[in-house]
Design a protein around this motif. Structure first.
Motif, PDB file in Angstrom:
ATOM      1  N   LYS A  46       0.740  -1.200   0.185  1.00  0.00           N
ATOM      2  CA  LYS A  46       0.096  -0.119  -0.030  1.00  0.00           C
ATOM      3  C   LYS A  46       0.853   1.320  -0.111  1.00  0.00           C
ATOM      4  N   HIS A  49       0.889   7.082   2.501  1.00  0.00           N
ATOM      5  CA  HIS A  49       0.257   8.149   2.143  1.00  0.00           C
ATOM      6  C   HIS A  49       1.195   9.451   2.547  1.00  0.00           C
ATOM      7  N   SER A  50       1.652   9.627   3.401  1.00  0.00           N
ATOM      8  CA  SER A  50       2.641  10.821   3.676  1.00  0.00           C
ATOM      9  C   SER A  50       3.675  11.040   2.307  1.00  0.00           C
ATOM     10  N   ALA A  51       4.227  10.000   2.090  1.00  0.00           N
ATOM     11  CA  ALA A  51       5.013  10.039   0.897  1.00  0.00           C
ATOM     12  C   ALA A  51       4.460  10.475  -0.390  1.00  0.00           C
ATOM     13  N   LYS A  53       1.664  12.260  -0.437  1.00  0.00           N
ATOM     14  CA  LYS A  53       1.324  13.471  -0.295  1.00  0.00           C
ATOM     15  C   LYS A  53       2.330  14.588  -0.320  1.00  0.00           C
ATOM     16  N   LEU A  54       3.619  14.252   0.250  1.00  0.00           N
ATOM     17  CA  LEU A  54       4.791  14.935   0.229  1.00  0.00           C
ATOM     18  C   LEU A  54       5.105  15.272  -1.675  1.00  0.00           C
ATOM     19  N   LYS A  58      -0.223  17.654  -2.193  1.00  0.00           N
ATOM     20  CA  LYS A  58      -1.643  17.838  -1.633  1.00  0.00           C
ATOM     21  C   LYS A  58      -1.654  17.175  -0.293  1.00  0.00           C
ATOM     22  N   ASP A  93      -8.705   8.711  -2.199  1.00  0.00           N
ATOM     23  CA  ASP A  93      -7.827   8.751  -1.004  1.00  0.00           C
ATOM     24  C   ASP A  93      -7.999   9.726  -0.280  1.00  0.00           C
ATOM     25  N   ASN A  94      -9.058  10.395   0.071  1.00  0.00           N
ATOM     26  CA  ASN A  94      -9.393  11.572   0.975  1.00  0.00           C
ATOM     27  C   ASN A  94      -9.897  11.295   2.387  1.00  0.00           C
ATOM     28  N   TYR A  95      -9.401  11.997   3.247  1.00  0.00           N
ATOM     29  CA  TYR A  95      -9.850  11.578   4.558  1.00  0.00           C
ATOM     30  C   TYR A  95     -10.568  13.131   4.945  1.00  0.00           C
ATOM     31  N   LYS A 118      -2.624  24.722   7.463  1.00  0.00           N
ATOM     32  CA  LYS A 118      -2.945  24.287   5.888  1.00  0.00           C
ATOM     33  C   LYS A 118      -2.778  22.736   5.737  1.00  0.00           C
ATOM     34  N   ASP A 119      -3.482  21.877   6.614  1.00  0.00           N
ATOM     35  CA  ASP A 119      -3.476  20.585   6.327  1.00  0.00           C
ATOM     36  C   ASP A 119      -4.615  20.061   5.803  1.00  0.00           C
TER      37      ASP A 119
ATOM     38  N   SER B  50       2.952  16.298   6.190  1.00  0.00           N
ATOM     39  CA  SER B  50       3.305  14.976   5.145  1.00  0.00           C
ATOM     40  C   SER B  50       4.826  14.758   5.129  1.00  0.00           C
ATOM     41  N   LEU B  54       6.342  11.780   7.209  1.00  0.00           N
ATOM     42  CA  LEU B  54       7.373  10.824   6.344  1.00  0.00           C
ATOM     43  C   LEU B  54       8.424  10.585   7.089  1.00  0.00           C
ATOM     44  N   ARG B 113     -11.204   2.331   5.346  1.00  0.00           N
ATOM     45  CA  ARG B 113      -9.909   2.563   4.564  1.00  0.00           C
ATOM     46  C   ARG B 113      -8.460   3.098   5.349  1.00  0.00           C
TER      47      ARG B 113
END
Lengths: 337, 337
Positions: A46, A49-51, A53-54, A58, A93-95, A118-119, B50, B54, B113
Motif C-alpha cells: 500500500k 500516504h505521507s510520502a 502527499k509530500l 496535496k 484517497d481523501n480523509y 494548511k493541512d 506530510s 514521512l 480505509r
DNA sequence: TTGTTTTATCGAAACGTTTTAATATATTAT
DNA sequence: ATAATATATTAAAACGTTTCGATAAAACAA
C-alpha cells in the motif's frame, strides 16, 4: 511494510514504472502491468500516504466545519450529512477532518488547526457558520463549499436543499387533502432554510386561494434555539390560546414538529383528524413517533456526497465561477396527515 | 509557502538547528533560539505535515470507529465522546478520522480505509463494536482502546463508565426520597453498560432491604434497538398493565427515560409525585423536557479526552499490560424525581 | 596544564513517493 | 526507405522534514 522499491524489485522493473501503474498514468505494456499487479498483491503493498502527499503537494484531507451548537444539539442532521461525505470519500484517497467552531468565533484564536497549518485541500461548511470564517477562507483562497446555508447578496459554491418547493408541496398536499386553515410553526429566520420553507408555505396558500385568508402563522423567537421541540410546544400553545380553528400545521422542521405533536396530544387534540402535522427533514425519530410524522425528506447522504463532489471539482479547478447545486426533496406522507 | 530552508536562511543557521527548535530537542543557544523563533514568526512558517510524517514514520492520525446504528440513531452520545477527543487533539498534532462500520462486518470487505492503508497510529472503538474488528486489530497489532464497551473474559485497554455506582447511587437516592417500589426499564443486555446499570439498580434494592421485595423489572427485547423511547413506552405499558404499584422507575438511559415519561404522561400519571423517573447519560434533551429529567451525568467530553490520552500512551509504549480506566459519574436531581 | 564532559551546530543521509526528461523500441505515415 | 509518431521504460531530481554522527567550542575536573 513493503515499499514501492520492493514491488519494483519483485516485478523486475523500475520504481517509476510501478508508480505509473499505481496512478494509472502513461503507457505500460500489458505484460509488465500484470507482473506489477501481481507483485503488489503478493507483497500486500500500500503506497505510504505521507510520502505520496509530500510528492504531490496535496494533503489529501478535507475539512468539515460545523457550529458546535448545531453538532451537539438534538439535531443529528449535520452528522448525517457528514456521514454522506464520509461515504463518498471511501472511493477516493481523501480523509475528512471534522471539527466544530464556537458561536463567537475569532479567526485569530479559534481557527481550526487544520486551517492554521494548511493541512486540508478544501473545506465544507455545514449549516450556519460564522461569517468571518468564510471571509478568512476567501482571503486565504482556501477552496470551500457551503452546505445548507447562504448569505444574501453573496454567491458562494454551495449545496442547498430545495426548501421552497418542499414546503410548497407539503402544504399543497395538506390543502388538497381538505385542510382549510393551515398554520406555520417555526423559530427565528436566521437560517435561510427556515425562511425559504416559510416562503414555500405562504406561496402554497396563495396559489390555492388562501393567500388573503386568515391563515395562521406563529414564529417563536429564541436566542440560541432557532428550532426545537420547545419552539413547537410554545407555537401550539400560542395558536390555540387565541381560539383559532387551525386544522393543519406545517412546521419548519421535524424537531419542531415533534414538539408540536407533543403539545397537541397534551391538549387532547386528535392527530391528524382534528389537526394534521407536517415536518421537514425526515430525521430518524419522525418514523418512530406516534403517530408517525409526515414530513419532507431531505436526502442527507446525497447532500454530503454532492458536497464532496463539488468541493473536489473546485479543488481541481479553483477559478470557475461559484455555483449552487440544489438537492431536491420529497414529500413523505405518514400518519400525522 | 515557506519551508524550513527559508527559516534557516533567514536565521542564518542550518536546517538541522531549526528542526531542533521546532521539536524542542537537543541543545540550542538562547540567542539562536530567538533568531529562529523570530524567523518562524516573520515567515509564518508551519512545518509541512506530510514531510514531517514521512520522516518520523508516524501518520499523525488516529481512527474513531463507531457502529453506524449507534452514530445515526437519536443517540448523540458517541458524537459527544468524539468531540471530547477532538478537543483533546487540538493541543497535539494529531487528527481524528471518524468512520462507521456496519452491523454485519466482514474485515475482508468492510475494513475502514484508514486501517487497510495503515493510515492511523491507533484506533478508538466507541461503544459496541464488531468482535471480529477487535480481532483484526489485535492480529495486526494496531494500538486500540475500547470506550464504553468490554467483552467478558477479555481484557483490553479501555475507558469505561462507572455504570454500577451511578445506577446504585440513583436508585439509592430514589429510595431515600421515600419511593418504595422501583422498577427498571431497559432494553437488551447486549451492551455491558446496560447490564452493569441493572446490577447497580439491583444492588441498591438489596442494600436497602428491598432485595427480596417484589420489585419490578421489565426488559423489552428488540432486535436492533437496545435502547430507545419505544423501549421505554412499551416498558411502562407492560408494568402498568399488571396493576402494579410502582412509584419509581430507573431507566437504562435517558433516551429510554424520555419514552417512559411520555407514556406516563399519556396515562395521566403524575411525575414525580405518583411515579418518579430517573435516566442515565444526561443527554441534552434531558434538561429540556418537561418535567426535566433526573439522571446520572456521564462526562462525555472527559471520556473522549481520556480515551485519547490512553491511546497516545499505548502508541508510545505498546507493550504495557492492558488497563481499564473508569470515569466516575454523578447523580443529577431534577424535576422528575 | 590536560583530559573529560557538556553544550552547540551542522552536513548528509534517510523517509517513500511522483514527475520530468531522456532514451529506446515499435508502429504508422509518406 | 525514411520520417514521424506512439508506446514503453527508466534514471535522477524533487518534495520538506528528522535524525545520526561528526566536529568544535565551552565548561568543568583533575
Amino acid at each position: 511494510m513493503s515499499t514501492i522499491k520492493d514491488v519494483a524489485k519483485k516485478a523486475g522493473v523500475s520504481i517509476s514504472t510501478v508508480s505509473l501503474v499505481i496512478n494509472k498514468k502513461g503507457y505500460v505494456a500489458q505484460k509488465t502491468l500484470e507482473k506489477i499487479t501481481n507483485a503488489i498483491k503478493e507483497l500486500n503493498y500500500k503506497p505510504l500516504h505521507s510520502a505520496r502527499k509530500l510528492a504531490t503537494k496535496k494533503t489529501g484531507n478535507i475539512g468539515y466545519i460545523v457550529w458546535d451548537v448545531h453538532f451537539s444539539e438534538v439535531e443529528i442532521f449535520y452528522s448525517q450529512i457528514f456521514l454522506g461525505m464520509e461515504y463518498a470519500t471511501r472511493e477516493t484517497d481523501n480523509y475528512i477532518l471534522l471539527t466544530t467552531v464556537k458561536e463567537h468565533f475569532d479567526p485569530k484564536v479559534d481557527l481550526p488547526r487544520f486551517l492554521k497549518y494548511k493541512d486540508v485541500d478544501g473545506v465544507v461548511l455545514a449549516g450556519r457558520v460564522p461569517h468571518n470564517l468564510i471571509d478568512y477562507l476567501e482571503n486565504q483562497s482556501v477552496p470551500f463549499v457551503l452546505v445548507d446555508y447562504g448569505i444574501s447578496g453573496k454567491i458562494y459554491n454551495s449545496i442547498v436543499i430545495d426548501n421552497y418547493n418542499g414546503a410548497f408541496q407539503a402544504v399543497d398536499q395538506l390543502i388538497k387533502s381538505g385542510k382549510k386553515n393551515i398554520g406555520f410553526v417555526g423559530g427565528s429566520f436566521y437560517h435561510p432554510s427556515v425562511k425559504e420553507r416559510y416562503r414555500g408555505y405562504k406561496e402554497a396558500l396563495e396559489v390555492n386561494g388562501k393567500g388573503n385568508n386568515k391563515y395562521i402563522e406563529r414564529n417563536s423567537y429564541f436566542k440560541k434555539e432557532e428550532t426545537s421541540p420547545e419552539v413547537g410546544q410554545i407555537g401550539v400553545k400560542k395558536i390555540f390560546s387565541n381560539g383559532n380553528t387551525v386544522d393543519g400545521i406545517f412546521c419548519c422542521n421535524d424537531t419542531t414538529a415533534l414538539g408540536v405533536m407533543h403539545e397537541l396530544k397534551n391538549q387532547n387534540i386528535k392527530i391528524p383528524d382534528e389537526v394534521a402535522v407536517v415536518g421537514f427533514d425526515d430525521i430518524t425519530s419522525s418514523s418512530f413517533c406516534t403517530p408517525t410524522l409526515s414530513t419532507v425528506r431531505v436526502p442527507k447522504f446525497d447532500v454530503g456526497k454532492e458536497a464532496f463532489k463539488l468541493l473536489s471539482e473546485i479543488i481541481e479547478s479553483p477559478n470557475v465561477t461559484p455555483q449552487t447545486r440544489t438537492i431536491s426533496v420529497e414529500y413523505i406522507k405518514r400518519q400525522s396527515s
